[in-house]
Design an enzyme around this catalytic site. Structure first.
Site, PDB file in Angstrom:
ATOM      1  N   LYS A 137       2.259  -3.837   6.597  1.00 39.23           N
ATOM      2  CA  LYS A 137       2.599  -3.887   5.168  1.00 39.23           C
ATOM      3  C   LYS A 137       4.108  -3.779   4.971  1.00 39.23           C
ATOM      4  O   LYS A 137       4.707  -4.522   4.191  1.00 39.23           O
ATOM      5  CB  LYS A 137       1.883  -2.771   4.404  1.00 39.23           C
ATOM      6  N   SER A 149       0.833  -1.204   0.000  1.00 37.71           N
ATOM      7  CA  SER A 149       0.000   0.000   0.000  1.00 37.71           C
ATOM      8  C   SER A 149       0.865   1.250   0.000  1.00 37.71           C
ATOM      9  O   SER A 149       1.969   1.257   0.551  1.00 37.71           O
ATOM     10  CB  SER A 149      -0.866  -0.015   1.261  1.00 37.71           C
ATOM     11  N   TYR A 196      -1.397  -0.752  10.838  1.00 39.12           N
ATOM     12  CA  TYR A 196      -1.751  -1.381   9.552  1.00 39.12           C
ATOM     13  C   TYR A 196      -0.615  -1.202   8.553  1.00 39.12           C
ATOM     14  O   TYR A 196      -0.141  -2.162   7.933  1.00 39.12           O
ATOM     15  CB  TYR A 196      -3.065  -0.787   8.998  1.00 39.12           C
TER      16      TYR A 196
END
Ligand code: NAD
Ligand code: UDP
Length: 368
Positions: free
Chosen positions: A157, A129, A153
């Protein structure tokens, strides 16, 4: 029973981006096999995929952390590659429940890689992302910009990217693509599949479309004093079908790379015009890392007005405080994707709004 036709494993394949990629893969003649624990998706998506493509992909309701169950999928199907969408993705939730995020996202990836390695399947595309860049010092964002995710989050990643880079460095048989998505929006043009966030949508487009369909009263615009054209946040919205096709391009790139040279020296061939952005010269450096975005940004208010035009609905909105952790502007430098994968996003903002609206108006409450 063992299916001999070569298949692509799609983890998280009943989710938003996964389901659209499954459709794109089937249309291109691939055989996707879906693994998903349905923690954030509904099984009815399979009926919709079948209606669109005429094919019903095999589906396994499995938690990726269950290695034994995952291994059975590899025993049953002749899998040549995996596209790894499976994971939790809500930023706010990850701040509130970091352990759940680290456990789910990292353990799932480790489990997948262990099973793939054991079964000799070493071609992997990972859903990363743009959030790994954090607050960029400048836009557009190039792949070699510093990485500084601002929430758990995003850190899952980045950690997964690092794990996969270590794996790639350790074993030359792996082919790995880290695809950094910008802001996926839109839906398949049939209106049969789309984004179906449970509860209160966190993201802009689902929120706008729920206001348009009457599920929400008004949009809160998070801040109007950013250093952007109209003071609202700017993002690189990309049509989910373009994004899906980006995965196909990455898969084909890796297939071609392997057929060109078993030692994968071909990666060097991509260096016809070597510069700092070209693909790594030496095998021992990094895997394929590519932004998937359009290369241009739109503000929140531009999104609202484009959606109003396409839907014919008025979207009431009010300015509220900035959302903590938000950045002013984020959009991709999309040149590497074009140079290496031959891929660019082709769908317009109008397409993104029209397809979102078709999906939302045909399915006001999401999937049954
Ligand atoms: P999604 O929630 O719709 O799809 C993810 C799927 O993974 C869901 O169907 C969920 O049930 C499944 N899943 C989660 N944990 C699992 C586990 N342990 N075992 C099996 N299945 C599991 O999300 P999406 O928007 O389609 O995103 C797909 C991927 O792309 C995610 O990894 C996400 O982090 C990444 N991504 C998404 C965006 C975005 O804005 N949508 C942006 C950048 C990256
Ligand atoms: N945004 C907003 N209202 C909302 C949701 C989002 O104003 O209800 C803004 C947000 O501040 C950002 C942009 O819309 O500028 C995109 O937000 P989203 O959460 O969709 O993506 P991200 O911020 O993760 O890139």
């Amino acid at each position: 029973f063992r299916c001999l036709m070569s298949s692509i494993l799609i983890t998280g394949g009943s989710g938003y981006i996964g389901s659209h990629t499954v459709v794109a893969l089937i249309s291109a003649g691939y055989n996707p096999v879906i693994v998903d624990n349905l923690s954030n998706s509904k099984i009815t998506v399979l009926d919709r995929i079948e209606t669109i493509t005429g094919k019903r992909p095999p589906f396994y309701q499995i938690d990726l952390r269950d290695r034994a169950a995952l291994d059975v999928v590899f025993q049953t199907h002749s899998i040549s590659a995996a596209i790894h969408f499976g994971g939790l993705k809500a930023v706010g939730e990850s701040v509130a429940e970091p352990l759940r995020y680290y456990e789910n996202n990292i353990e799932s990836t480790l489990s997948l890689c262990f099973v793939m390695a054991a079964r000799g399947v070493k071609r992997l595309v990972f859903s990363s992302s743009a959030t790994v860049y954090g607050d960029p010092h400048t836009v557009p964002i190039r792949e070699d910009f510093p990485l500084a995710p601002a929430n758990p989050y995003g850190r899952t990643k980045l950690m997964i990217e690092q794990i996969l880079q270590d794996l790639y460095a350790a074993d030359p048989a792996w082919q790995i693509a880290l695809l950094r998505y910008f802001n996926p929006v839109g839906a398949h043009p049939s209106g049969l599949i789309g984004e179906d966030p449970g509860g209160h949508p966190n993201n802009l487009m689902p929120y706008i479309s729920q206001v348009a369909v009457g599920r929400r009263e008004r949009l809160s615009v998070f801040g109007s004093d950013y250093p952007t054209t109209d003071g609202t946040g700017v993002r690189d919205y990309i049509h989910v079908m373009d994004l899906a096709e980006g995965h196909l391009a990455a898969l084909r790139y890796m297939e071609k790379a392997e057929s060109l040279s078993p030692q994968r020296q071909e990666y060097k061939l991509n260096l016809s015009s070597p510069d700092s952005l070209s693909f790594p010269r030496r095998r021992e450096s990094i895997p394929l890392i590519v932004n998937l975005g359009t290369g241009r940004g739109y503000s929140v208010l531009e999104m609202v007005s484009a959606f109003e035009k396409v839907s014919g609905k008025t979207i009431p909105w009010q300015i509220t405080d900035r959302r903590p952790g938000d950045i002013a502007a984020c959009y991709a430098d999309a040149i590497r994707a074009k140079d290496l994968l031959g891929w660019t996003a082709s769908r317009t903002l109008t397409d993104m709004c029209a397809d979102t609206w078709r999906w939302q108006s045909q399915n006001p409450a999401g999937y049954p």
